[in-house]
Scaffold this active site. Structure first.
Site, mmCIF file in Angstrom:
data_model
loop_
_atom_site.group_PDB
_atom_site.id
_atom_site.type_symbol
_atom_site.label_atom_id
_atom_site.label_comp_id
_atom_site.label_asym_id
_atom_site.label_seq_id
_atom_site.Cartn_x
_atom_site.Cartn_y
_atom_site.Cartn_z
ATOM 1 N N GLY A 104 -0.149 14.516 2.390
ATOM 2 C CA GLY A 104 1.310 14.689 2.342
ATOM 3 C C GLY A 104 2.026 13.566 3.081
ATOM 4 O O GLY A 104 3.154 13.734 3.540
ATOM 5 N N SER A 107 2.173 9.255 -0.476
ATOM 6 C CA SER A 107 1.529 8.115 -1.147
ATOM 7 C C SER A 107 2.288 7.683 -2.403
ATOM 8 O O SER A 107 2.405 6.486 -2.675
ATOM 9 C CB SER A 107 0.074 8.444 -1.484
ATOM 10 O OG SER A 107 -0.008 9.653 -2.192
ATOM 11 N N ALA A 110 5.412 5.762 -1.339
ATOM 12 C CA ALA A 110 5.027 4.469 -0.755
ATOM 13 C C ALA A 110 4.592 3.501 -1.861
ATOM 14 O O ALA A 110 4.967 2.323 -1.847
ATOM 15 C CB ALA A 110 3.917 4.659 0.271
ATOM 16 N N ASP A 151 11.235 10.297 2.100
ATOM 17 C CA ASP A 151 9.942 9.602 2.099
ATOM 18 C C ASP A 151 10.082 8.169 1.583
ATOM 19 O O ASP A 151 9.429 7.247 2.071
ATOM 20 C CB ASP A 151 8.889 10.384 1.302
ATOM 21 C CG ASP A 151 9.448 10.990 0.021
ATOM 22 O OD1 ASP A 151 10.629 10.727 -0.313
ATOM 23 O OD2 ASP A 151 8.707 11.719 -0.663
#
Ligand code: MEV
Length: 319
Positions: A104, A107, A110, A151
């Site tokens: 979590g 990924s 990113a 994120d």
């Protein structure tokens, strides 16, 4: 022409779930990074190798990006390329993560940020961080339909951020690396499913859920001040409050509860789940003298310790 770019993973410190609904959160980045190599090709092909998610030698004509049945491991990278727009030739992309996609740590976000940054450099467009954020966030929404974008911001800007939904505010908090202990439950959480479960609760109990969101918003505001003052005892206490509200939202689990409660019994200032909940990771904050005891407690509860450095650099060119 070829470039390698990397971006960090993230850990939510405060404000998960409420940040989906116009409110703030605090997120930090972790030293484990996603690395993406992008090479320009003469042929109009899109090629992808993503061994971490069992994607080997995936290939399609560049004109077919976003079309057909696209497997989960490919979607974010493919839609990132589609949204960036490649005028001629093709691309060969290789992704390699330093962390397990089940943690979590973000990924997919990113990898998306890395692809946009790499294309921005290779095509000479040199997008700003805000432009990289906007295009990457659009990509995440195209693929999964939901998400606050925290994120994506973490992967782009790095450090520890005070973030409001959709990037309405993105403010770095100048902090040292945080003394966090991270425990993985061994279970991968499906963020969209859990966000939808909370949404269902909010439909049935709008006033209760609204009050919980408001309380969490207050916690985030206090946590921001306490983090800046490095008052870790208060930060820990605020983590405990936040966890209580996450339990009330129904996004904790027995395993998370055990890992969190045993951490506190072992002397942590505070502990909470981090991210969507149900699975993924929990975090605990403790004095250096208590770290060993807290780690042992998490392991005893069936968790796996992940050693992370926090507050690291955002997306960057590697080679
Ligand atoms: C998931 O890691 C955090 C959530 O707040 C979703 C989001 O902010 O996109 C549950």
């Amino acid at each position: 022409m070829k470039i390698t770019v990397s971006a960090p993973g993230k850990l939510m410190l405060f404000g998960e779930h409420t940040v989906v609904y116009g409110r703030p959160c605090i997120v930090t980045t972790v030293g484990q990074r996603m690395k993406v190599t992008v090479e320009l090709l003469d042929k109009p092909l899109f090629q992808l190798n993503a061994p971490d998610v069992q994607i080997e030698s995936y290939q399609k004509p560049i004109t077919n990006l976003g079309k057909g049945d696209i497997s989960k491991g490919v979607r974010f990278v493919e839609f990132a390329v589609k949204n960036f727009g490649i005028k001629k030739g093709g691309l060969k992309i290789i992704t390699k993560s330093q962390f397990n996609s089940s943690f979590g740590f973000g990924s997919s976000s990113a990898a998306t940020v890395c692809v946009i940054k790499a294309l921005s450099e290779l095509t000479g467009k040199k997008l700003s961080n805000k432009q990289i954020f906007d295009l990457s966030y659009k990509t995440v929404l195209d693929v999964q339909g939901k998400g606050s974008g925290f994120d994506v911001a973490a992967a782009t800007y790095g450090g520890t951020l005070y973030f409001v939904t959709e990037g309405k505010t993105i403010k770095p908090l100048n902090l040292p690396s945080l003394p966090l202990i991270v425990g993985f439950t061994g279970i991968k959480a499906d963020t969209v499913t859990i966000v939808n479960q909370v949404l269902e609760k909010a439909k049935k109990y709008p006033n209760i859920i609204e009050n919980i969101y408001t309380a969490i918003q207050t916690i985030v505001a206090l946590a921001r001040k306490s983090l800046i003052k490095e008052d870790f005892q208060t930060v820990g206490e605020l983590m405990n409050f936040n966890q209580g509200y996450l339990v009330a939202l129904g996004v904790s689990s027995q395993k998370l509860d055990n890992m969190i409660n045993l951490s506190k019994d072992a002397g942590a200032y505070g502990a909470k789940l981090s991210g969507a909940g149900v699975g993924d990771c929990m975090i605990a904050l403790a004095l250096p003298s208590k770290v060993k005891l807290v780690k042992n407690a998490i392991t005893k509860a069936g968790g796996q310790i992940i050693n992370v450095k926090t507050n690291v650099e955002g997306v960057r060119i590697e080679a």
